[in-house]
Design an enzyme around this catalytic site. Structure first.
Site, PDB file in Angstrom:
ATOM      1  N   LYS A 138       0.838  -1.209   0.000  1.00  0.00           N
ATOM      2  CA  LYS A 138       0.000   0.000   0.000  1.00  0.00           C
ATOM      3  C   LYS A 138       0.871   1.256   0.000  1.00  0.00           C
ATOM      4  CE  LYS A 138      -2.037  -1.182   3.889  1.00  0.00           C
ATOM      5  NZ  LYS A 138      -1.363  -2.467   4.172  1.00  0.00           N
ATOM      6  N   ARG A 174      11.592  -5.352   3.786  1.00  0.00           N
ATOM      7  CA  ARG A 174      11.513  -3.972   4.300  1.00  0.00           C
ATOM      8  C   ARG A 174      12.506  -3.773   5.454  1.00  0.00           C
ATOM      9  NH1 ARG A 174       5.856  -1.817   5.520  1.00  0.00           N
ATOM     10  NH2 ARG A 174       5.946  -3.119   7.367  1.00  0.00           N
ATOM     11  N   ARG A 212      -9.956   0.774   8.350  1.00  0.00           N
ATOM     12  CA  ARG A 212      -9.528  -0.594   8.652  1.00  0.00           C
ATOM     13  C   ARG A 212     -10.615  -1.392   9.325  1.00  0.00           C
ATOM     14  NH1 ARG A 212      -3.672   0.382   8.726  1.00  0.00           N
ATOM     15  NH2 ARG A 212      -2.666  -1.621   9.037  1.00  0.00           N
ATOM     16  N   ARG A 272      10.702  -1.164  12.364  1.00  0.00           N
ATOM     17  CA  ARG A 272       9.415  -0.979  13.035  1.00  0.00           C
ATOM     18  C   ARG A 272       9.211  -2.044  14.115  1.00  0.00           C
ATOM     19  NH1 ARG A 272       4.870   0.003   8.448  1.00  0.00           N
ATOM     20  NH2 ARG A 272       3.733  -1.325   9.908  1.00  0.00           N
TER      21      ARG A 272
HETATM   22  P1  AP5 Z   1       4.859  -1.620   1.808  1.00  0.00           P
HETATM   23  O1  AP5 Z   1       4.534  -0.766   0.644  1.00  0.00           O
HETATM   24  O2  AP5 Z   1       5.563  -1.009   2.965  1.00  0.00           O
HETATM   25  O3  AP5 Z   1       3.521  -2.373   2.301  1.00  0.00           O
HETATM   26  P2  AP5 Z   1       2.298  -1.831   3.146  1.00  0.00           P
HETATM   27  O4  AP5 Z   1       1.080  -2.498   2.618  1.00  0.00           O
HETATM   28  O5  AP5 Z   1       2.296  -0.335   3.189  1.00  0.00           O
HETATM   29  O6  AP5 Z   1       2.687  -2.470   4.564  1.00  0.00           O
HETATM   30  P3  AP5 Z   1       2.593  -1.938   6.036  1.00  0.00           P
HETATM   31  O7  AP5 Z   1       3.276  -2.982   6.867  1.00  0.00           O
HETATM   32  O8  AP5 Z   1       3.059  -0.518   6.183  1.00  0.00           O
HETATM   33  O9  AP5 Z   1       1.060  -2.019   6.281  1.00  0.00           O
HETATM   34  P4  AP5 Z   1       0.291  -2.093   7.559  1.00  0.00           P
HETATM   35  O10 AP5 Z   1      -1.092  -1.943   7.076  1.00  0.00           O
HETATM   36  O11 AP5 Z   1       0.538  -3.298   8.402  1.00  0.00           O
HETATM   37  O12 AP5 Z   1       0.910  -0.904   8.447  1.00  0.00           O
HETATM   38  P5  AP5 Z   1       0.412   0.569   8.794  1.00  0.00           P
HETATM   39  O13 AP5 Z   1       1.607   1.409   8.837  1.00  0.00           O
HETATM   40  O14 AP5 Z   1      -0.730   0.974   7.952  1.00  0.00           O
HETATM   41  O15 AP5 Z   1       5.683  -2.885   1.274  1.00  0.00           O
HETATM   42  C1  AP5 Z   1       6.257  -3.821   2.157  1.00  0.00           C
HETATM   43  C2  AP5 Z   1       7.576  -4.393   1.529  1.00  0.00           C
HETATM   44  O16 AP5 Z   1       7.244  -5.097   0.344  1.00  0.00           O
HETATM   45  C3  AP5 Z   1       8.583  -3.284   1.101  1.00  0.00           C
HETATM   46  O17 AP5 Z   1       9.857  -3.752   1.332  1.00  0.00           O
HETATM   47  C4  AP5 Z   1       8.314  -3.110  -0.399  1.00  0.00           C
HETATM   48  O18 AP5 Z   1       9.463  -2.676  -1.103  1.00  0.00           O
HETATM   49  C5  AP5 Z   1       7.933  -4.543  -0.793  1.00  0.00           C
HETATM   50  N1  AP5 Z   1       6.976  -4.573  -1.906  1.00  0.00           N
HETATM   51  C6  AP5 Z   1       5.924  -3.756  -2.126  1.00  0.00           C
HETATM   52  N2  AP5 Z   1       5.262  -4.123  -3.243  1.00  0.00           N
HETATM   53  C7  AP5 Z   1       5.907  -5.218  -3.732  1.00  0.00           C
HETATM   54  C8  AP5 Z   1       5.705  -6.034  -4.875  1.00  0.00           C
HETATM   55  N3  AP5 Z   1       4.692  -5.824  -5.724  1.00  0.00           N
HETATM   56  N4  AP5 Z   1       6.556  -7.079  -5.060  1.00  0.00           N
HETATM   57  C9  AP5 Z   1       7.595  -7.313  -4.207  1.00  0.00           C
HETATM   58  N5  AP5 Z   1       7.860  -6.547  -3.112  1.00  0.00           N
HETATM   59  C10 AP5 Z   1       7.013  -5.505  -2.878  1.00  0.00           C
HETATM   60  O19 AP5 Z   1      -0.161   0.356  10.271  1.00  0.00           O
HETATM   61  C11 AP5 Z   1       0.669   0.038  11.359  1.00  0.00           C
HETATM   62  C12 AP5 Z   1      -0.160  -0.028  12.624  1.00  0.00           C
HETATM   63  O20 AP5 Z   1      -0.724   1.275  12.921  1.00  0.00           O
HETATM   64  C13 AP5 Z   1      -1.365  -0.958  12.612  1.00  0.00           C
HETATM   65  O21 AP5 Z   1      -1.016  -2.318  12.891  1.00  0.00           O
HETATM   66  C14 AP5 Z   1      -2.220  -0.342  13.726  1.00  0.00           C
HETATM   67  O22 AP5 Z   1      -1.729  -0.667  14.990  1.00  0.00           O
HETATM   68  C15 AP5 Z   1      -2.020   1.132  13.490  1.00  0.00           C
HETATM   69  N6  AP5 Z   1      -2.995   1.698  12.538  1.00  0.00           N
HETATM   70  C16 AP5 Z   1      -2.733   2.241  11.319  1.00  0.00           C
HETATM   71  N7  AP5 Z   1      -3.865   2.622  10.717  1.00  0.00           N
HETATM   72  C17 AP5 Z   1      -4.865   2.304  11.576  1.00  0.00           C
HETATM   73  C18 AP5 Z   1      -6.289   2.433  11.496  1.00  0.00           C
HETATM   74  N8  AP5 Z   1      -6.893   2.950  10.396  1.00  0.00           N
HETATM   75  N9  AP5 Z   1      -7.026   1.986  12.540  1.00  0.00           N
HETATM   76  C19 AP5 Z   1      -6.425   1.476  13.646  1.00  0.00           C
HETATM   77  N10 AP5 Z   1      -5.091   1.317  13.784  1.00  0.00           N
HETATM   78  C20 AP5 Z   1      -4.324   1.734  12.752  1.00  0.00           C
END
Ligand code: AP5
Length: 200
Positions: free
Chosen positions: A13, A127, A88, A139
Site C-alpha cells: 500500500k 523492508r 480498517r 518498526r
Molecule cells: P509496503 O509498501 O511497505 O507495504 P504496506 O502495505 O504499506 O505495509 P505496512 O506494513 O506498512 O502495512 P500495515 O497496514 O501493516 O501498516 P500501517 O503502517 O498501515 O511494502 C512492504 C515491503 O514489500 C517493502 O519492502 C516493499 O518494497 C515490498 N513490496 C511492495 N510491493 C511489492 C511487490 N509488488 N513485489 C515485491 N515486493 C514488494 O499500520 C501500522 C499499525 O498502525 C497498525 O497495525 C495499527 O496498529 C495502526 N494503525 C494504522 N492505521 C490504523 C487504522 N486505520 N485503525 C487502527 N489502527 C491503525
C-alpha cells in the site's frame, strides 16, 4: 482524486501510494505513518498508541477517525488524497462516509491489493533489510509474532471492507503479487476512467 488503498500488512500500500502521489500530485494520508510520528514525539495519542501498534492490534476507531478528519481539512489535501491504511474497520468506513459527506467530498475509488499471505513475511523481511540499509530503525511491529496478530486483525476486521466497498461499486481489485511496476500499471488501468473524468 480521492482513493483508498486496501490490503493486508506488507501488501504494498505504502509503495503504491508514494507512486500515486508523484503521478497525480495528491497527498498520501497514511494513518500508520501519522501514528508512528505521534509515537516518536510522544504526544498523548502517540503514548496511547505505542504498545497497541507494537502488538499489531488496532488503535481505537475514534482516535484514527479524528486524525483523518483533521488531516483531510489541511490545504495540501484539497487536490485529492490517497488513504493508506484507513479505513480498517467497518465503523471507520462508515465514519469516513459521514466525514466526506459533511465536507461535500466523495471517493473516486477503492483499490484492493490482493497478495497471498505466504508472501507477506518475505516482504516484511525485505523492508527490514531496506530500512536497516538506510540506517533507519526497524518498526517494532515488523516481527513474526506481531505480523501474526496483524494478519488476524486484517482477516477479521479489515477484510469485511471488501464486501462493504463492493456494494458501492467503488472497489477495484489488483493482483498485488506481480512486480511493483506491474502493480502500478494495473492500478493506473483500473483508475483510468476516474482519471479521465477528473482530467488527471
Ligand atoms: P509496503 O509498501 O511497505 O507495504 P504496506 O502495505 O504499506 O505495509 P505496512 O506494513 O506498512 O502495512 P500495515 O497496514 O501493516 O501498516 P500501517 O503502517 O498501515 O511494502 C512492504 C515491503 O514489500 C517493502 O519492502 C516493499 O518494497 C515490498 N513490496 C511492495 N510491493 C511489492 C511487490 N509488488 N513485489 C515485491 N515486493 C514488494 O499500520 C501500522 C499499525 O498502525 C497498525 O497495525 C495499527 O496498529 C495502526 N494503525 C494504522 N492505521 C490504523 C487504522 N486505520 N485503525 C487502527 N489502527 C491503525
Amino acid at each position: 482524486m480521492r482513493l483508498i488503498l486496501l490490503g493486508p500488512p506488507g501488501a504494498g500500500k505504502g509503495t503504491q501510494a508514494r507512486r500515486l502521489v508523484q503521478r497525480h500530485g495528491i497527498v498520501q494520508l497514511s494513518t500508520g505513518d501519522m501514528l508512528r510520528a505521534a509515537v516518536k514525539v510522544r504526544t498523548p495519542i502517540g503514548r496511547k498508541a505505542e504498545a497497541i501498534m507494537a502488538r499489531g492490534e488496532l488503535v481505537p476507531d475514534d482516535v484514527v477517525v479524528a486524525i483523518v478528519s483533521d488531516r483531510i481539512d489541511q490545504a495540501d489535501a484539497r487536490r485529492g488524497f490517497i488513504l493508506d491504511g484507513f479505513p480498517r474497520t467497518v465503523p471507520q468506513a462508515e465514519a469516513l462516509e459521514r466525514i466526506l459527506a459533511e465536507k461535500g467530498l466523495r471517493l473516486d475509488g477503492v483499490v484492493e491489493l490482493q497478495v497471498d499471505e505466504g508472501a507477506l513475511l518475505k516482504r516484511l523481511a525485505s523492508r527490514i533489510a531496506e530500512m536497516t540499509a538506510r540506517g533507519e530503525s526497524v518498526r517494532p511491529d515488523d516481527n513474526a509474532e506481531a505480523l501474526k496478530t496483524r494478519l488476524d486483525v486484517y482477516r477479521t476486521q479489515t477484510a469485511p471492507l471488501i464486501a462493504f466497498y463492493g456494494k458501492t461499486g467503488l472497489l477495484k481489485s489488483v493482483d498485488g503479487m506481480a512486480p511493483i511496476d506491474t502493480v502500478t500499471a494495473a492500478i493506473d488501468r483500473v483508475l483510468s476512467p476516474e482519471i479521465a473524468v477528473r482530467g488527471g
